[in-house]
Design an enzyme around this catalytic site. Structure first.
Site, PDB file in Angstrom:
ATOM      1  N   GLY A   1       0.795  -1.211   0.000  1.00 12.54           N
ATOM      2  CA  GLY A   1       0.000   0.000   0.000  1.00 12.54           C
ATOM      3  C   GLY A   1       0.829   1.263   0.000  1.00 12.54           C
ATOM      4  O   GLY A   1       0.451   2.270  -0.619  1.00 12.54           O
ATOM      5  N   THR A   2       1.975   1.240   0.667  1.00  8.98           N
ATOM      6  CA  THR A   2       2.819   2.436   0.733  1.00  8.98           C
ATOM      7  C   THR A   2       3.327   2.824  -0.654  1.00  8.98           C
ATOM      8  O   THR A   2       3.265   3.992  -1.049  1.00  8.98           O
ATOM      9  CB  THR A   2       4.003   2.205   1.689  1.00  8.98           C
TER      10      THR A   2
ATOM     11  N   ASN B   1      -7.751   3.627   9.323  1.00 12.62           N
ATOM     12  CA  ASN B   1      -7.066   2.471   9.883  1.00 12.62           C
ATOM     13  C   ASN B   1      -7.076   2.442  11.407  1.00 12.62           C
ATOM     14  O   ASN B   1      -6.925   1.381  12.021  1.00 12.62           O
ATOM     15  CB  ASN B   1      -5.619   2.417   9.380  1.00 12.62           C
TER      16      ASN B   1
ATOM     17  N   GLN C   1      -7.788  -0.494   4.279  1.00 11.63           N
ATOM     18  CA  GLN C   1      -8.513  -1.068   5.409  1.00 11.63           C
ATOM     19  C   GLN C   1      -9.919  -1.527   5.041  1.00 11.63           C
ATOM     20  O   GLN C   1     -10.469  -2.412   5.694  1.00 11.63           O
ATOM     21  CB  GLN C   1      -8.585  -0.060   6.563  1.00 11.63           C
TER      22      GLN C   1
ATOM     23  N   SER D   1      -3.870  -3.441  -0.198  1.00 11.45           N
ATOM     24  CA  SER D   1      -2.694  -4.137   0.343  1.00 11.45           C
ATOM     25  C   SER D   1      -3.095  -5.547   0.736  1.00 11.45           C
ATOM     26  O   SER D   1      -4.100  -5.745   1.420  1.00 11.45           O
ATOM     27  CB  SER D   1      -2.151  -3.379   1.563  1.00 11.45           C
ATOM     28  N   ALA D   2      -2.300  -6.534   0.312  1.00  7.24           N
ATOM     29  CA  ALA D   2      -2.684  -7.937   0.492  1.00  7.24           C
ATOM     30  C   ALA D   2      -2.765  -8.362   1.946  1.00  7.24           C
ATOM     31  O   ALA D   2      -3.677  -9.079   2.356  1.00  7.24           O
ATOM     32  CB  ALA D   2      -1.692  -8.831  -0.256  1.00  7.24           C
ATOM     33  N   HIS D   3      -1.797  -7.931   2.764  1.00  6.62           N
ATOM     34  CA  HIS D   3      -1.718  -8.500   4.112  1.00  6.62           C
ATOM     35  C   HIS D   3      -2.808  -7.995   5.062  1.00  6.62           C
ATOM     36  O   HIS D   3      -2.992  -8.540   6.143  1.00  6.62           O
ATOM     37  CB  HIS D   3      -0.327  -8.266   4.716  1.00  6.62           C
TER      38      HIS D   3
ATOM     39  N   THR E   1      10.594  -7.010 -11.912  1.00  3.51           N
ATOM     40  CA  THR E   1      10.019  -8.349 -12.017  1.00  3.51           C
ATOM     41  C   THR E   1       8.955  -8.556 -10.945  1.00  3.51           C
ATOM     42  O   THR E   1       9.174  -8.242  -9.776  1.00  3.51           O
ATOM     43  CB  THR E   1      11.127  -9.410 -11.873  1.00  3.51           C
TER      44      THR E   1
ATOM     45  N   CYS F   1       2.533   1.112  11.635  1.00  2.51           N
ATOM     46  CA  CYS F   1       3.627   1.434  10.710  1.00  2.51           C
ATOM     47  C   CYS F   1       4.558   2.498  11.268  1.00  2.51           C
ATOM     48  O   CYS F   1       5.276   3.148  10.525  1.00  2.51           O
ATOM     49  CB  CYS F   1       3.050   1.902   9.375  1.00  2.51           C
TER      50      CYS F   1
END
Length: 365
Positions: A69-70, A137, A165, A185-187, A223, A310
């Site tokens: 996300g950042t 968040n 979020q 963001s995946a996590h 990549t 963060c």
């Protein structure tokens, strides 16, 4: 076993994501190569692109995979225009991406001040960029994105929305929202860390942050993180499937807040007057520091946080709560409890037992 109540920091990895990552990491091949192994690798990426697009209510061709996300926020705000307007409650990856950006105040309930936005847009040059998150968040407060878009469109401004979020916690429809760019963001939704997406409309003239290759339709060089992207896609698909069950998480959150108010009538729940994510509760009791609460709860086997996760592990007063008008004492005592797809009633019971013991000791001191 720990009662994990810090989903807004990172959600536990979903089994579907682990399976997809294991498959992808075992497959040789660069997604940019034209031989069979490369085409198979490309297949993982494109399948994930479709899965993430479905979660966001977007076109697959709009999805640009990033390192998280950042990076997505920095790409959007560094590549869309020179004049940037943001809400004061944004994540640091937005606020620090453009330190000179004009900041809009928050109302006491945590929502952005739309009157201030209208004034800022009237004074801004045409082609300005507005960045307002979909869900905060720290408090879970939902922002009036449709109204933000309407004001921006009236003066030809573009809109970026950090939906990190919100994804997996409420239905997303990028087409319906009308925003130009959306960050995921995946996590945060049960995928792996280190991968995210900036979802941008095809016709948007976005300058890439990373250059040096033709990947991601020349919008992000480098990549692709094949296992991470595969896990992201699988987690996005699982999160979309589980959306109807997320109301149950809201019932757990409501029981937690009711329990806290019973134990401590002087407790404050930030953003309770506004529409919020069903999983997020930001609580404070003046005089009981956030650091003390986090350490005591950790010793009792309960994981929560203070503000955003963060900030290099530091416990410090929240800029979000300060922007909402919270006192210094309230901001210094605020903790965030965030639930998710594995949360149970037992987790809530453990939190209330541990937090109640701490509160009673603080009152007796």
């Amino acid at each position: 076993m720990t009662a994990y109540l810090d989903y807004n920091a990172t959600a536990p990895l979903r089994p579907e994501a682990l399976t997809a990552m294991t498959e992808a990491v075992a497959a040789p091949g660069n997604p940019s190569s034209v031989h069979g192994a490369g085409r198979r690798a490309r297949g993982f990426v494109e399948r994930a692109r479709e899965q993430v697009a479905r979660l966001a209510g977007a076109e697959p061709s709009w999805v640009i995979f990033t390192s998280g996300g950042t990076e997505a926020n920095n790409t959007a705000l560094g590549g869309l225009g020179d004049r940037v307007i943001v809400s004061a409650g944004e994540h640091d990856s937005v606020l620090q991406a453009v330190p000179e950006a004009q900041r809009l105040p928050l109302r006491p309930d945590g929502r952005v001040d739309l009157a201030a936005l209208e004034t800022a847009l009237a004074e801004a040059p045409r082609g300005a960029v507005v960045s307002v998150m979909l869900a905060n968040n720290e408090t879970g407060v939902l922002q009036p994105i449709e109204a933000v878009v309407e004001l921006a469109r009236a003066v030809g401004a573009r809109v970026h929305c950090d939906a990190v979020q919100a994804a997996g916690k409420l239905p997303l429809d990028m087409r319906g929202l009308g925003v130009d760019c959306l960050t995921l963001s995946a996590h945060k939704l049960g995928g792996p860390p280190g991968v995210g997406a900036l979802i941008c409309r095809d016709d948007l003239p976005l300058a890439p942050l990373l250059r040096g290759g033709g990947q991601e339709r020349r919008r992000r060089a480098g990549t692709e993180n094949l296992p991470g992207i595969a896990g992201f896609g699988a987690a996005a698909e699982a999160a979309l499937r589980d959306l109807p069950r997320f109301a149950e998480v809201g019932l757990l959150r409501d029981r937690l807040e009711a329990g806290v108010r019973t134990l401590a009538p002087d407790a404050v729940v930030f953003g309770a007057e506004a529409e919020r994510l069903a999983n997020t509760s930001c609580l404070a009791v003046a005089g009981l520091s956030a650091e003390t609460q986090i350490m005591a709860l950790d010793l009792a086997g309960v994981a929560v946080s203070a503000g955003a996760a963060c900030s290099s592990g530091k416990v410090q007063p929240s800029h979000v709560l300060t922007a909402m008008g919270a006192s210094a004492a309230e901001a210094a005592s605020a903790i965030r409890v965030s639930l998710g797809w594995q949360s149970t009633e037992t987790d809530i019971d453990r939190f209330l037992a541990a937090w109640g013991d701490l509160y009673r000791r603080s009152q007796a001191a």
